[in-house]
Design an enzyme around this catalytic site. Sequence first.
Site, PDB file in Angstrom:
ATOM      1  N   GLU A  96      17.247  33.114  95.083  1.00  0.00           N
ATOM      2  CA  GLU A  96      18.815  33.302  95.506  1.00  0.00           C
ATOM      3  C   GLU A  96      19.090  34.171  96.554  1.00  0.00           C
ATOM      4  OE1 GLU A  96      22.018  35.912  94.834  1.00  0.00           O
ATOM      5  OE2 GLU A  96      20.126  36.493  93.588  1.00  0.00           O
TER       6      GLU A  96
ATOM      7  N   ASP B 123       6.379  37.049  90.147  1.00  0.00           N
ATOM      8  CA  ASP B 123       7.538  37.440  89.227  1.00  0.00           C
ATOM      9  C   ASP B 123       9.108  36.658  89.443  1.00  0.00           C
ATOM     10  OD1 ASP B 123       8.143  38.597  86.417  1.00  0.00           O
ATOM     11  OD2 ASP B 123       9.357  40.083  87.829  1.00  0.00           O
TER      12      ASP B 123
ATOM     13  N   GLU C 242       6.873  32.159  88.221  1.00  0.00           N
ATOM     14  CA  GLU C 242       7.706  32.091  87.172  1.00  0.00           C
ATOM     15  C   GLU C 242       8.969  31.591  87.390  1.00  0.00           C
ATOM     16  OE1 GLU C 242       9.282  35.644  83.792  1.00  0.00           O
ATOM     17  OE2 GLU C 242       9.248  36.143  85.677  1.00  0.00           O
TER      18      GLU C 242
END
Length: 549
Positions: A207, A200, A241
């Site tokens: 990041e 997910d 994802e």
Amino acid sequence: MMQEPGFEDAIIYQIDPALFYDSDGDGCGDLAGITERLEYVRDLGADWIWLLPFYPTPYRDGGYDVVDHLGVDPRFGRPEDFDRLLERADELGLRVIIDLVAQHTSIDHRWFQQARSDRDSPYRSYYLWSDDEPQDQLEPVFPGVEDSVWSWDEQAGQYYRHMFYRHEPDLDLAQPAVRDALYRVIDHWLSRGVAGFRIDAVPYMVERARAADPRDDGLWLLDDLRRYVTDRRPGALLLGEVDVPVDEYAGYYGAGDRLSMLLNFWMNNHLFLALTRESGQPIRESLIEIPVPPAPARFANFLRNHDELDLEQLTETERKEVLEAFAPEERMRSYGRGIRRRLAPMLDGDHRRIAMAHALLLSLPGTPVLLYGDEIGMGDDLARSERRAVRIPMQWSGKPNAGFSTAPPDRTIARAVPDGPLGYRRTNVADQRDTDDSLLARVRRLVHARAAHPDLAVSTCEVLEAGPDSVLALRFPESSADLITMINLSPGEVDVTLRIPGLEHYAEIVADRPYPPPAAGLTLGGYGYRWLGRDRGVPYGSSLGTHRP
């Protein structure tokens, strides 16, 4: 460890455990219920299952608000029920992947509860905190629902970050302790027998990795993740994802040593643009623009999933065009960027058009992912908020609660939609299972044809000139059958011209209706589809694949 057969030829069926089948009559779907219905999935032709979260959860975000990544929520059953599901899946030749939710936890997770109560807790560093609300220009994933990605916590005396909902604080994967916890979760579920993970919110994980080490723009996290998983289960699937601009896809694959598959949001957006325009051009252009994944990596193509149809990969003009076509009312839209409807109502419940959309999906190079219920043309429930509109019980029959549960209707986890042409009284598995011209039968034939020709999983194909703009024609020349797929996105019958010599040597694999042999000319009915395979010494009319399962 011996290398087991991989994911390259997978056909994936996506299941929400809460909404698939309730085995014990408490109103909530469960793992034992999925086990009872695995033969249905296998009969459809899928060979992999993607399970949405079943972990302990307050269930404020469909289970993605996790309070224990190593457990099974009692409403879904016991750990033994999960083990039995895997055993039965293995008996049927099915493999199971599960959601790995590592970008955030529930606010009720013990990590966060300890972190907020004590600044000296080792769990404080698991999350992102600030004395003042940062002006970092980060936008919430759900605009209009959350105004900021930072919320004040009175108990902690600081702001905490949440890219999603405020009840889902972000984990800080820049911290080695958090990454170690992630690997313990992976270890746990691989040891129980899962075949991989759908990961997910991957860009947000990357990041945070970038914040710890800017090397490879933070993508080193995926290198580490792949090595860790492969050491424990070679051939395991990592499905990401990754909803980012198409020119960023390559980094998430690496040299084939990062993610196994990316959910193909770029193609998904342009597929709906193609359906809007009744033109194959958006898909033809997308196939040219999209990077070729390094072997053995694949794209995972889909029509709809359990979230909104996020149209951010389109231009503003294109997005407006799709919204006006498929979400003409404001209540059908979400977050200012997408659509909160299922496939069938967007296509007006037209079984010809829904079957054509599945033929299109199954024709694309890569791995198809099917959302539970789309194969029968289930509708949605716009009375439910946000993305919950598409998260409704599987419609097994015309009995109360759609045959999903024997609980009183007011005790089910979500209302089964009874009325209208797409409600369960008129659209259900029981009515379609044994009807040869039903939508379920058509989709089943397509899935079986796709399974019989795994060459379509290859990452490249030729885009053919076919004449009418409404026709998408693809050729897989390196496939064993030299496969040609043709899909007509318009309601009118068309004549197709293919500049391929020797069409008389091609035979029908699957089609929406009977057609004359290819040598007599190529015609496609309205919303029609035809797959042809080259006859390599086999007389025309002999089966080159599974036409009817």
